[in-house]
Design an enzyme around this catalytic site. Structure first.
Site, PDB file in Angstrom:
ATOM      1  N   GLY A 239       0.759  -1.239   0.000  1.00 48.80           N
ATOM      2  CA  GLY A 239       0.000   0.000   0.000  1.00 48.80           C
ATOM      3  C   GLY A 239       0.787   1.286   0.000  1.00 48.80           C
ATOM      4  N   GLU A 273       3.867  -6.693   2.036  1.00 50.17           N
ATOM      5  CA  GLU A 273       3.487  -7.106   0.673  1.00 50.17           C
ATOM      6  C   GLU A 273       3.530  -5.908  -0.275  1.00 50.17           C
ATOM      7  OE1 GLU A 273      -0.453  -8.568   1.325  1.00 50.17           O
ATOM      8  OE2 GLU A 273       0.196 -10.426   2.271  1.00 50.17           O
ATOM      9  N   PRO A 274       4.683  -5.270  -0.428  1.00 48.17           N
ATOM     10  CA  PRO A 274       4.713  -4.092  -1.305  1.00 48.17           C
ATOM     11  C   PRO A 274       4.643  -4.489  -2.774  1.00 48.17           C
ATOM     12  CG  PRO A 274       6.926  -4.585  -0.534  1.00 48.17           C
ATOM     13  CD  PRO A 274       6.003  -5.590   0.124  1.00 48.17           C
ATOM     14  N   GLY A 275       3.877  -3.738  -3.541  1.00 52.01           N
ATOM     15  CA  GLY A 275       3.812  -3.957  -4.985  1.00 52.01           C
ATOM     16  C   GLY A 275       4.269  -2.692  -5.692  1.00 52.01           C
ATOM     17  N   ARG A 276       3.393  -1.679  -5.667  1.00 48.82           N
ATOM     18  CA  ARG A 276       3.646  -0.431  -6.380  1.00 48.82           C
ATOM     19  C   ARG A 276       4.997   0.208  -6.011  1.00 48.82           C
ATOM     20  NH1 ARG A 276      -0.732   2.736  -7.989  1.00 48.82           N
ATOM     21  NH2 ARG A 276      -1.892   1.589  -6.420  1.00 48.82           N
ATOM     22  N   CYS A 342     -11.834   3.128 -29.305  1.00 46.69           N
ATOM     23  CA  CYS A 342     -13.090   3.840 -29.569  1.00 46.69           C
ATOM     24  C   CYS A 342     -13.892   4.059 -28.295  1.00 46.69           C
ATOM     25  CB  CYS A 342     -13.896   3.063 -30.599  1.00 46.69           C
ATOM     26  SG  CYS A 342     -12.967   2.939 -32.113  1.00 46.69           S
TER      27      CYS A 342
HETATM   28  N1  LLP Z   1      -1.398  -7.101  -0.626  1.00 46.87           N
HETATM   29  C1  LLP Z   1      -2.692  -7.237  -0.964  1.00 46.87           C
HETATM   30  C2  LLP Z   1      -3.526  -8.197  -0.249  1.00 46.87           C
HETATM   31  C3  LLP Z   1      -3.231  -6.461  -2.020  1.00 46.87           C
HETATM   32  O1  LLP Z   1      -4.519  -6.580  -2.342  1.00 46.87           O
HETATM   33  C4  LLP Z   1      -2.396  -5.537  -2.714  1.00 46.87           C
HETATM   34  C5  LLP Z   1      -2.922  -4.722  -3.804  1.00 46.87           C
HETATM   35  C6  LLP Z   1      -1.044  -5.448  -2.321  1.00 46.87           C
HETATM   36  C7  LLP Z   1      -0.583  -6.233  -1.284  1.00 46.87           C
HETATM   37  C8  LLP Z   1      -0.075  -4.530  -3.004  1.00 46.87           C
HETATM   38  O2  LLP Z   1      -0.423  -3.198  -2.821  1.00 46.87           O
HETATM   39  P1  LLP Z   1       0.541  -2.018  -3.310  1.00 46.87           P
HETATM   40  O3  LLP Z   1       1.798  -2.062  -2.475  1.00 46.87           O
HETATM   41  O4  LLP Z   1       0.850  -2.263  -4.735  1.00 46.87           O
HETATM   42  O5  LLP Z   1      -0.250  -0.801  -3.089  1.00 46.87           O
HETATM   43  N2  LLP Z   1      -4.753  -1.505  -9.813  1.00 46.87           N
HETATM   44  C9  LLP Z   1      -4.605  -0.511  -8.787  1.00 46.87           C
HETATM   45  C10 LLP Z   1      -4.001  -1.065  -7.527  1.00 46.87           C
HETATM   46  C11 LLP Z   1      -4.737  -2.250  -6.937  1.00 46.87           C
HETATM   47  C12 LLP Z   1      -4.096  -2.823  -5.722  1.00 46.87           C
HETATM   48  C13 LLP Z   1      -4.729  -4.099  -5.318  1.00 46.87           C
HETATM   49  N3  LLP Z   1      -4.124  -4.747  -4.179  1.00 46.87           N
HETATM   50  C14 LLP Z   1      -3.830   0.670  -9.346  1.00 46.87           C
HETATM   51  O6  LLP Z   1      -3.466   0.655 -10.520  1.00 46.87           O
HETATM   52  O7  LLP Z   1      -3.617   1.656  -8.655  1.00 46.87           O
END
Ligand code: LLP
Length: 415
Positions: A239, A273-276, A342
Site C-alpha cells: 500500500g 506485501e509491497p507492490g507499487r 473507440c
Molecule cells: N497485498 C494485498 C492483499 C493487495 O490486495 C495488494 C494490492 C497489495 C498487497 C499490493 O499493494 P501495493 O503495495 O501495490 O499498493 N490496480 C490498482 C491497484 C490495486 C491494488 C490491489 N491490491 C492501481 O493501478 O492503482
C-alpha cells in the site's frame, strides 16, 4: 524518483536511449530499469533490517517472470492471489516456501495446488474459506500455516477503487469475529494459526491510516495472547504510495521506522506485501504520436498506446507524467494525449503542455506497477512488448503479441 533522464537531449533509461528501444522493438512498449527495481528492493530490505521481516512482493503489480526472477535472486518472498501467479513465481525460480497467498475467492484447485507446492502460508479472508482450506489440507494429510486477515475499518485516504480496509469492502474479517474463530481453530488439526494481518489500501500517501491499522492488529494480538493463543507474525500488507505528480508519500525508510516503533515492544515477525513501491517508478510506457489533431476547442495528440495498454488514467483518473523522448525548441501547446481505442475514456493524460511533432515518441512515466498487468486486448489490439534495460543492454522480456495469437483460441461454428 523517476527512472527517466536526459542524456544530451535524448530521453534514456539507464544508458539506453528510448528512441533506440522504439527503433528496435517498436511501440507501444513497456520499458523497465533493472537498477531501479533492484534499488527499490534493497531500500525495503535495508529499511526493515533491524526487525525480523519477510518481504513478499505483490506479484499483481507486475508479474513478468523476468522481474520476478530478479526479485527471487535477491531472496524475495511473494504475495500471490491466483494459481496463475503461483505458476509465474515458480517459473521465475521463486521459493515456494516464501509465498503467501491472499485473496477473497480462492478456488478449491488453487488451494490444493498451493498446498502441494508447499507455500509458506494462506492469508485467510473468511470463515468459509477457512473451512474449505482445513478440509483440503486434511485430505492431503498435511497442516498448513494461516494468517487471518482482518478488516479494521480504517480509511486509507486513497482512491475509492483501491481502498480495501473499510467495512463496506469485501476484504478481511471483522475483528469481533476473530476470537470465536480462533477458539474453533483448536479443533482443526490441519491448520496452524501463525499470525494476523491486514491490507487497507493502495497508493497511500500518509502514515496515520497504516499506523491505526497496526494498532488494531496489536490490540487483537494482545487479546489473543490473554486467551493463550500465541502468534508470531503480523502481516501489514502493501500500500505504500509513490510520487506520480505532487503527492508526498512517506519514504520507505520513514515507513519502516514508523512500523518498527509500533512493533518493537513485541517479538513478532512482520510480513510486508509491497507492490507499487517496488516497481511503479521503474517502468514507462513508450508510445509514438500518430497524429496531431487541432480543433477549435482542443488539441489532441493521438498516440499508439490506448486504455487497453494502460488502464489507470481511464479507470482511476490517474495522473502519469508524460515526457517527450526528443526535445523540440518550438512553442509548446496544450494537448490531450489520447489513444486509438473507440471510447472517450481512452486517454493517457489531459491538458499536457508539450511541443510535439507527428511521429514523436513519448514516455508515460510511473507505469511499472499495474500497467502491463491490467492491459487487455480490447479493440483486438495485441498487448505491448516489455523490455528490461540493464545499463547499456536491452533485454526483450516479453515479445509483442501477434494478432494471430489473439484469435487462435477462437473457433468458427460451421453448421
Ligand atoms: N497485498 C494485498 C492483499 C493487495 O490486495 C495488494 C494490492 C497489495 C498487497 C499490493 O499493494 P501495493 O503495495 O501495490 O499498493 N490496480 C490498482 C491497484 C490495486 C491494488 C490491489 N491490491 C492501481 O493501478 O492503482
Amino acid at each position: 524518483m523517476s527512472c527517466l533522464h536526459y542524456i544530451d537531449g535524448n530521453l534514456c533509461i539507464e544508458n539506453v536511449k528510448l528512441a533506440h528501444v522504439a527503433d528496435t522493438f517498436g511501440t507501444p512498449s513497456y520499458v523497465y530499469s533493472r537498477a531501479m527495481l533492484e534499488n527499490n528492493w534493497q531500500a525495503f530490505n535495508q529499511a526493515f533490517q533491524s526487525m525480523p521481516h519477510r518481504i513478499c512482493y505483490a506479484v499483481k503489480a507486475n508479474s513478468n517472470i523476468a522481474i520476478l526472477h530478479l526479485f527471487a535472486r535477491l531472496n524475495a518472498g511473494f504475495d500471490i492471489v491466483s494459481m496463475g501467479e503461483l505458476e509465474r513465481v515458480l517459473a521465475a525460480g521463486g521459493d515456494p516456501k516464501k509465498i503467501v497467498f491472499s485473496g477473497v475467492g480462492k478456488k478449491r484447485e488453487e488451494i490444493e495446488q498451493a498446498i502441494k507446492k508447499g507455500i509458506y502460508c494462506f492469508n485467510v479472508e473468511s470463515e468459509p474459506e477457512l473451512d474449505r482450506l482445513a478440509v483440503i489440507a486434511q485430505q492431503l494429510n498435511t497442516t498448513v500455516n494461516i494468517t487471518l486477515r482482518i478488516n479494521p475499518d480504517v480509511n486509507p485516504q486513497t482512491h475509492a477503487h483501491i481502498s480495501t480496509g473499510l467495512k463496506e469492502n469485501k476484504f478481511g474479517m471483522e475483528i469481533s469475529h476473530i476470537l470465536p474463530l480462533c477458539q474453533r481453530l483448536s479443533s482443526l488439526s490441519s491448520v496452524r494459526l501463525i499470525g494476523i494481518g491486514c491490507h487497507i489500501g493502495s497508493q497511500m500517501t500518509r502514515l496515520d491510516p497504516v499506523l491505526t491499522a497496526i494498532d488494531c492488529l496489536i490490540f487483537l494480538y494482545q487479546q489473543l495472547r490473554e486467551r493463550g493463543i500465541a502468534i508470531q507474525t503480523i502481516n501489514i500488507g502493501g500500500g505504500l504510495g509513490i510520487i506520480y505528480h505532487r503527492e508526498t508519500p512517506p519514504t520507505i525508510a520513514d515507513y519502516a521506522q514508523a512500523v518498527q516503533k509500533k512493533l518493537s515492544p513485541y517479538t513478532l515477525e512482520v510480513i510486508l506485501e509491497p507492490g507499487r513501491a517496488m516497481v511503479g517508478n521503474a517502468g514507462v510506457l513508450l508510445t509514438r504520436v500518430e497524429y496531431l489533431k487541432f480543433t477549435r476547442h482542443k488539441n489532441f495528440a493521438i498516440v499508439d498506446a490506448g486504455m487497453n495498454d494502460l488502464l489507470r488514467p481511464s479507470l482511476y483518473n490517474a495522473w502519469h507524467d508524460i515526457q517527450p523522448v526528443t526535445l523540440h525548441s518550438d512553442e509548446k501547446k496544450i494537448y490531450d494525449i489520447v489513444g486509438p481505442v473507440c471510447e472517450s475514456a481512452d486517454f493517457l493524460g489531459k491538458n499536457r503542455e508539450l511541443a510535439l511533432h507527428p511521429n514523436d515518441l513519448l514516455a508515460i512515466d510511473g507505469t511499472g506497477a499495474y500497467g502491463f498487468g491490467m492491459s487487455s486486448n480490447y479493440n483486438s489490439r495485441p498487448r505491448p512488448a516489455e523490455i528490461l534495460i540493464d545499463n547499456h543492454q536491452m533485454h526483450l522480456i516479453r515479445r509483442r503479441e501477434t494478432i494471430q495469437e489473439a484469435i487462435a483460441l477462437e473457433q468458427i461454428i460451421m453448421e
